[in-house]
Every structure is written in structure tokens, then in C-alpha cells.
Design a protein around this motif. Structure first.
Motif, PDB file in Angstrom:
ATOM      1  N   ARG A  29       0.809  -1.212   0.000  1.00 46.81           N
ATOM      2  CA  ARG A  29       0.000   0.000   0.000  1.00 46.81           C
ATOM      3  C   ARG A  29       0.845   1.266   0.000  1.00 46.81           C
ATOM      4  O   ARG A  29       0.377   2.307  -0.461  1.00 46.81           O
ATOM      5  CB  ARG A  29      -0.940   0.009   1.211  1.00 46.81           C
ATOM      6  CG  ARG A  29      -2.052  -1.019   1.129  1.00 46.81           C
ATOM      7  CD  ARG A  29      -2.879  -0.815  -0.109  1.00 46.81           C
ATOM      8  NE  ARG A  29      -3.947  -1.792  -0.265  1.00 46.81           N
ATOM      9  CZ  ARG A  29      -4.355  -2.251  -1.421  1.00 46.81           C
ATOM     10  NH1 ARG A  29      -3.777  -1.842  -2.536  1.00 46.81           N
ATOM     11  NH2 ARG A  29      -5.333  -3.120  -1.495  1.00 46.81           N
ATOM     12  N   VAL A  48       4.825  -0.679   3.407  1.00 47.67           N
ATOM     13  CA  VAL A  48       3.627  -0.952   4.200  1.00 47.67           C
ATOM     14  C   VAL A  48       2.753  -1.901   3.394  1.00 47.67           C
ATOM     15  O   VAL A  48       2.425  -1.629   2.234  1.00 47.67           O
ATOM     16  CB  VAL A  48       2.854   0.337   4.528  1.00 47.67           C
ATOM     17  CG1 VAL A  48       1.582   0.009   5.312  1.00 47.67           C
ATOM     18  CG2 VAL A  48       3.732   1.285   5.323  1.00 47.67           C
ATOM     19  N   GLU A  50      -0.819  -4.418   3.297  1.00 46.88           N
ATOM     20  CA  GLU A  50      -2.136  -4.658   3.885  1.00 46.88           C
ATOM     21  C   GLU A  50      -2.384  -6.151   3.927  1.00 46.88           C
ATOM     22  O   GLU A  50      -2.313  -6.839   2.915  1.00 46.88           O
ATOM     23  CB  GLU A  50      -3.214  -3.967   3.057  1.00 46.88           C
ATOM     24  CG  GLU A  50      -4.603  -4.126   3.620  1.00 46.88           C
ATOM     25  CD  GLU A  50      -5.619  -3.356   2.805  1.00 46.88           C
ATOM     26  OE1 GLU A  50      -5.495  -2.117   2.734  1.00 46.88           O
ATOM     27  OE2 GLU A  50      -6.516  -3.975   2.221  1.00 46.88           O
ATOM     28  N   ARG A  54      -7.771  -6.038   6.807  1.00 46.80           N
ATOM     29  CA  ARG A  54      -7.376  -4.646   6.576  1.00 46.80           C
ATOM     30  C   ARG A  54      -6.289  -4.158   7.531  1.00 46.80           C
ATOM     31  O   ARG A  54      -6.170  -2.973   7.797  1.00 46.80           O
ATOM     32  CB  ARG A  54      -8.592  -3.716   6.671  1.00 46.80           C
ATOM     33  CG  ARG A  54      -9.721  -4.071   5.716  1.00 46.80           C
ATOM     34  CD  ARG A  54     -10.840  -3.076   5.826  1.00 46.80           C
ATOM     35  NE  ARG A  54     -11.938  -3.409   4.918  1.00 46.80           N
ATOM     36  CZ  ARG A  54     -13.027  -2.679   4.771  1.00 46.80           C
ATOM     37  NH1 ARG A  54     -13.170  -1.568   5.460  1.00 46.80           N
ATOM     38  NH2 ARG A  54     -13.986  -3.053   3.949  1.00 46.80           N
ATOM     39  N   ARG A  56      -2.647  -3.083   8.389  1.00 45.43           N
ATOM     40  CA  ARG A  56      -1.433  -2.629   7.716  1.00 45.43           C
ATOM     41  C   ARG A  56      -0.235  -2.916   8.609  1.00 45.43           C
ATOM     42  O   ARG A  56      -0.227  -2.571   9.796  1.00 45.43           O
ATOM     43  CB  ARG A  56      -1.514  -1.133   7.401  1.00 45.43           C
ATOM     44  CG  ARG A  56      -2.628  -0.760   6.453  1.00 45.43           C
ATOM     45  CD  ARG A  56      -2.357   0.569   5.774  1.00 45.43           C
ATOM     46  NE  ARG A  56      -1.890   1.580   6.718  1.00 45.43           N
ATOM     47  CZ  ARG A  56      -1.330   2.736   6.347  1.00 45.43           C
ATOM     48  NH1 ARG A  56      -1.141   3.002   5.084  1.00 45.43           N
ATOM     49  NH2 ARG A  56      -0.948   3.619   7.246  1.00 45.43           N
ATOM     50  N   ARG A  83       0.187  -3.668  14.047  1.00 52.64           N
ATOM     51  CA  ARG A  83      -0.325  -2.652  13.130  1.00 52.64           C
ATOM     52  C   ARG A  83       0.677  -1.524  12.948  1.00 52.64           C
ATOM     53  O   ARG A  83       1.228  -0.997  13.908  1.00 52.64           O
ATOM     54  CB  ARG A  83      -1.654  -2.094  13.669  1.00 52.64           C
ATOM     55  CG  ARG A  83      -2.349  -1.142  12.714  1.00 52.64           C
ATOM     56  CD  ARG A  83      -3.773  -0.869  13.178  1.00 52.64           C
ATOM     57  NE  ARG A  83      -3.793  -0.208  14.474  1.00 52.64           N
ATOM     58  CZ  ARG A  83      -3.768   1.113  14.625  1.00 52.64           C
ATOM     59  NH1 ARG A  83      -3.689   1.899  13.566  1.00 52.64           N
ATOM     60  NH2 ARG A  83      -3.803   1.655  15.828  1.00 52.64           N
ATOM     61  N   ASP A 185     -10.828  -1.765  -0.656  1.00 55.62           N
ATOM     62  CA  ASP A 185      -9.426  -1.371  -0.519  1.00 55.62           C
ATOM     63  C   ASP A 185      -9.288   0.151  -0.590  1.00 55.62           C
ATOM     64  O   ASP A 185      -8.466   0.748   0.105  1.00 55.62           O
ATOM     65  CB  ASP A 185      -8.587  -2.021  -1.618  1.00 55.62           C
ATOM     66  CG  ASP A 185      -8.512  -3.535  -1.478  1.00 55.62           C
ATOM     67  OD1 ASP A 185      -8.625  -4.019  -0.341  1.00 55.62           O
ATOM     68  OD2 ASP A 185      -8.370  -4.226  -2.504  1.00 55.62           O
ATOM     69  N   ASN A 188     -10.218   1.555   2.649  1.00 56.87           N
ATOM     70  CA  ASN A 188      -9.132   1.331   3.597  1.00 56.87           C
ATOM     71  C   ASN A 188      -8.030   2.366   3.426  1.00 56.87           C
ATOM     72  O   ASN A 188      -7.480   2.890   4.403  1.00 56.87           O
ATOM     73  CB  ASN A 188      -8.582  -0.074   3.394  1.00 56.87           C
ATOM     74  CG  ASN A 188      -7.762  -0.547   4.575  1.00 56.87           C
ATOM     75  OD1 ASN A 188      -8.009  -0.145   5.696  1.00 56.87           O
ATOM     76  ND2 ASN A 188      -6.793  -1.391   4.319  1.00 56.87           N
ATOM     77  N   ASP A 192      -6.485   5.923   6.004  1.00 59.28           N
ATOM     78  CA  ASP A 192      -5.107   6.210   6.390  1.00 59.28           C
ATOM     79  C   ASP A 192      -4.720   7.666   6.167  1.00 59.28           C
ATOM     80  O   ASP A 192      -3.672   8.103   6.619  1.00 59.28           O
ATOM     81  CB  ASP A 192      -4.145   5.317   5.605  1.00 59.28           C
ATOM     82  CG  ASP A 192      -4.379   3.843   5.883  1.00 59.28           C
ATOM     83  OD1 ASP A 192      -4.699   3.519   7.036  1.00 59.28           O
ATOM     84  OD2 ASP A 192      -4.252   3.026   4.943  1.00 59.28           O
TER      85      ASP A 192
END
Length: 426
Positions: A29, A48, A50, A54, A56, A83, A185, A188, A192
Motif C-alpha cells: 500500500r 507498508v 495490507e 485490513r 497494515r 499494526r 481497498d 481502507n 489512512d
């Protein structure tokens, strides 16, 4: 490492991640940039990824053996599933640097610079086995036509403003990356982003895409994005959402705001939403979709199969058709029964669906509780159940995804509530 010595980081977004055995463990990601206190170029310390649910996680750059246009492969060892959280001296390439407006100065630093927008960040492997930011791909900024400007590369030393305030970011290149993702996605990825940038990116999406993404977001993020749209745009997006999802979202708003938005929606789009909002929470009526696949009994099997092939239908909605007398829009004429798609596949194309219906299953009433719905679906191994009124008219259908969505905790979509994880060996 079995890769080149220069890698452009935004191109890695979305690539699958595999362990040494070839098993897929997630998708890339973003990439983590660590800033220096000296004049040395920033260092790329990891990617990073995923994972399931979900989550990360951070992948140290030293654990990566392959990084090309098709996949990222990890080496053996221990993988930390905790995470990912940014540290104070770290930035993310896609989240923080993509679409930044910067100035590209001439070689030597003399003369006026060129205004540009960041398209990608290039890193190179040094003899000290460090990945450093050495080049930046930019698009010449030409005002409103910035997306059509000339793309070129410049050495990192010629870039000014790369690590400036986030207000200098646009949305075009991030949108291009997001458009390649599935709605879940994309939702998600939006979670962030800082609130202001998330709202800016969301507002730049098409009505259809934003509607799909809102359906995948936690309720507090749905509300935050919707209230930052002007009301006419918000009403347009609500029209593109499934009526049950639109009803759930509107239920989170103050009554006065609900009324305004419903009045701005097209009457035929607002009507099913109003009806769903009239049912008591936690009942079949409150969670059903009012737009299942409904056919009249004289429809042929060929026509039915063509209907469930429509790409906009979700798998659970397309898994069966409901047969009722005209009108075929909810509330329909008399409900006759349902036909599973497997039955349709076994019958001659010219057969009539009215002769194939399963009428043994007792339909739900809108006041049935979720517990009753779950017991019925579990007993008969169903993915959807019809909901009828006292006149035996079909009002809609409760699907298994609706049941799951309303049975899980309200904040189940919010990653902040996930288990932080542990370490596993690859």
C-alpha cells in the motif's frame, strides 16, 4: 536482492506480497521514508503491506528479496504483524508525498525554478546497502491542466518543497492509484489519510465511486465525508448507494439534515430509502435491500440468467431471483417464490421461471428480528430471504451480507479496533 538498483515507489502500490514459499500474504500500500537531520537524502526503510482484516503492517526493506513490476517477495525469518504506525520522522510516499506541488530548480541552483507536481519517488541502492531517495518524477504544473503537463525526472537535490505542509498536495495521481482498487481497498486507503486530505480526495471521486466507497467505510467516516460535501452533491451520492446503505447512513445524521437530503434526492430514489427508515432498527425491514432481482412469472430462464449476469449486481443479490406478479418493483404484486441460480443453470433457456419457483420457504415479515432471520437462513442454508407484507407483496430481501453487517459491532470496519497482532515466522 534479485531486483534493480533503482525502484519507483508509487508503482509498487497494489502489488501482491509473497512469502518465500510462494504463499500470498497481502498487498503493498505504501513506502516509508525516514527523514534525515543532515543534508543527506531521505532513506526508504520499508514498505507498508495490507494483510487480512485490513491490517497494515511494516515490512523492513532488508527483508525484501524481490521487488519488481509484478510482485514483492519476502525472505525467511520473523514477520511482525503489529499494526503499522508512522514515527515522527517518517512520511509515506503515496499518502504524504504524491501530488505535492514542488519547485524544480536548474542544475547548480541558479535561475528561477519550474513549478511541478510529484508523480513518483525513485530510490536507489547505495554501496552501503541503503535505499535512498535520489530522483523524483514530476509533472510540469500548468494550472488547471496540470494532469496534462510534461512528465520528467529530476535529481532529489533539485527539488524544493517536497517535505512542505500537506496543503501543497493535490489529488490527481493519488486518485489514479485509488481507481485501480476495489471499493473496500479504496475505503481502507482513505482511512489512512489525514481528515482534510481524505475529504478532498473523496470529493474528487465520481458519484458512483464515492457511493461504493462510503458503503465500505465505518459510520463515523461516512458521516464525516458526507457532511463536507455540499448538500446537492451529497444527495446525488446517496442516490447512487444501495437504498439500505443510504438509509443506514442517513440514520446517523440529525433529523433536520435527513429531511433536507431526502427532499433533494429524486423522488423515485428517495422513496425506498424513506420506507426502509420507517422500520424499527434490528428488524428484517430495517436491514433488507429493496432492490433484489425481481422477475414476473412469464420471464424465460434465458432472460433470468442475463439479468443476474449484470456486473453491478453483488454476488449475494445475483445468487437468486424472486418471482412476483406485476408490478416488478417493490412493493410488488403477489409474491410467488424464488429460484436459485443453480436451478436456472440446469433448465432449458426457453423455460418459464414461474414453473420453477420454490414456494415452500416461508417468507419473512418486516418486523422479524435479526435473531429470527439468522435462524431461518442458517436452518435452510440460504444467502437471501424474501420479506413480504400482510398482502403478500414482496418488499425486499435480506441478504447474508446485510445480516453480517448488522450483527457485527458497529465499529467492525474501523482498523483501530483490530487486535495489534503478533510475530509469525515465514
Amino acid at each position: 536482492m534479485t531486483m534493480g538498483t533503482r525502484v519507483y515507489l508509487a508503482r509498487l502500490a497494489g502489488l501482491p506480497v509473497f512469502d518465500p514459499n510462494g504463499d500470498r500474504v497481502g498487498r503493498i500500500r505504501d513506502a516509508v521514508v525516514r527523514l534525515r537531520t543532515t543534508n543527506r537524502p531521505p532513506q526508504i526503510v520499508g514498505l507498508v503491506a495490507e494483510m487480512a482484516l485490513r491490517r497494515r503492517i511494516f515490512l523492513p526493506i532488508g527483508r525484501i528479496t524481490t521487488m519488481d513490476s509484478e510482485a514483492v517477495v519476502l525472505s525467511t525469518g520473523t514477520l511482525n504483524l503489529r499494526r503499522f504506525e508512522k514515527r515522527p520522522n517518517e512520511l509515506l510516499v503515496v499518502e504524504d508525498l504524491l501530488d505535492r506541488r514542488v519547485t524544480v530548480v536548474p542544475d547548480g541552483g541558479d535561475g528561477p525554478g519550474t513549478q511541478a507536481m510529484v508523480v513518483d519517488i525513485g530510490m536507489e541502492l547505495t554501496r552501503a546497502n541503503e535505499w535512498l531517495v535520489t530522483r523524483v518524477a514530476v509533472r510540469g504544473h500548468t494550472g488547471r491542466l496540470a494532469r496534462r503537463g510534461h512528465v520528467f525526472q529530476a535529481e532529489y537535490e533539485r527539488i524544493r518543497g517536497l517535505f512542505g505542509p500537506t496543503e501543497t498536495q493535490g489529488t490527481s495521481n493519488l486518485l489514479a492509484l485509488l481507481e485501480q482498487m476495489r471499493p473496500a481497498d479504496m475505503a481502507n486507503a482513505l482511512q489512512d489519510l489525514p481528515d482534510a486530505r481524505r475529504n478532498e480526495v473523496a470529493a474528487a471521486l465520481s458519484d458512483r465511486k464515492l457511493a461504493d466507497v462510503l458503503e465500505e467505510l465505518p459510520e463515523h467516516d461516512q458521516v464525516e465525508i458526507l457532511v463536507h460535501l455540499d448538500r446537492e452533491r451529497a444527495a446525488d451520492v446517496l442516490e447512487r448507494m444501495d437504498p439500505d446503505d443510504a438509509a443506514d447512513l442517513l440514520a446517523e445524521l440529525p433529523q433536520t439534515e435527513q429531511t433536507v437530503l431526502l427532499d433533494l434526492m429524486e423522488p423515485e430514489e428517495a422513496a425506498p430509502v424513506r420506507q426502509l427508515m420507517s422500520y424499527q432498527a434490528g428488524t428484517a425491514g430495517s436491514v433488507m435491500t429493496s432492490e433484489p432481482v425481481i422477475l414476473t412469472p412469464d420471464t424465460t430462464v434465458a432472460e433470468a440468467l442475463a439479468r443476474i449476469r449484470e456486473p453491478e449486481l453483488s454476488p449475494v443479490v445475483a445468487a437468486q431471483v424472486f418471482v412476483a406478479r406485476a408490478p416488478a418493483a417493490t412493493p410488488t404484486g403477489k409474491y410467488l417464490g424464488m429460484v436459485h441460480f443453480q436451478r436456472l443453470l440446469r433448465e432449458p433457456p426457453a423455460s418459464i421461471v414461474g414453473g420453477l419457483v420454490d414456494s415452500d420457504l416461508e417468507p419473512l415479515r418486516p418486523e422479524a428480528t435479526l435473531t429470527e432471520v439468522i435462524k431461518q437462513m442458517a436452518t435452510y442454508d440460504l444467502v437471501a430471504m424474501p420479506v413480504i407484507d400482510s398482502s403478500h407483496r414482496l418488499l425486499g430481501a435480506v441478504t447474508v451480507d446485510d445480516v453480517l453487517d448488522h450483527s457485527l459491532p458497529r465499529d467492525w470496519r474501523d482498523r483501530d479496533n483490530l487486535d495489534p497482532g503478533e510475530q509469525v515466522r515465514l
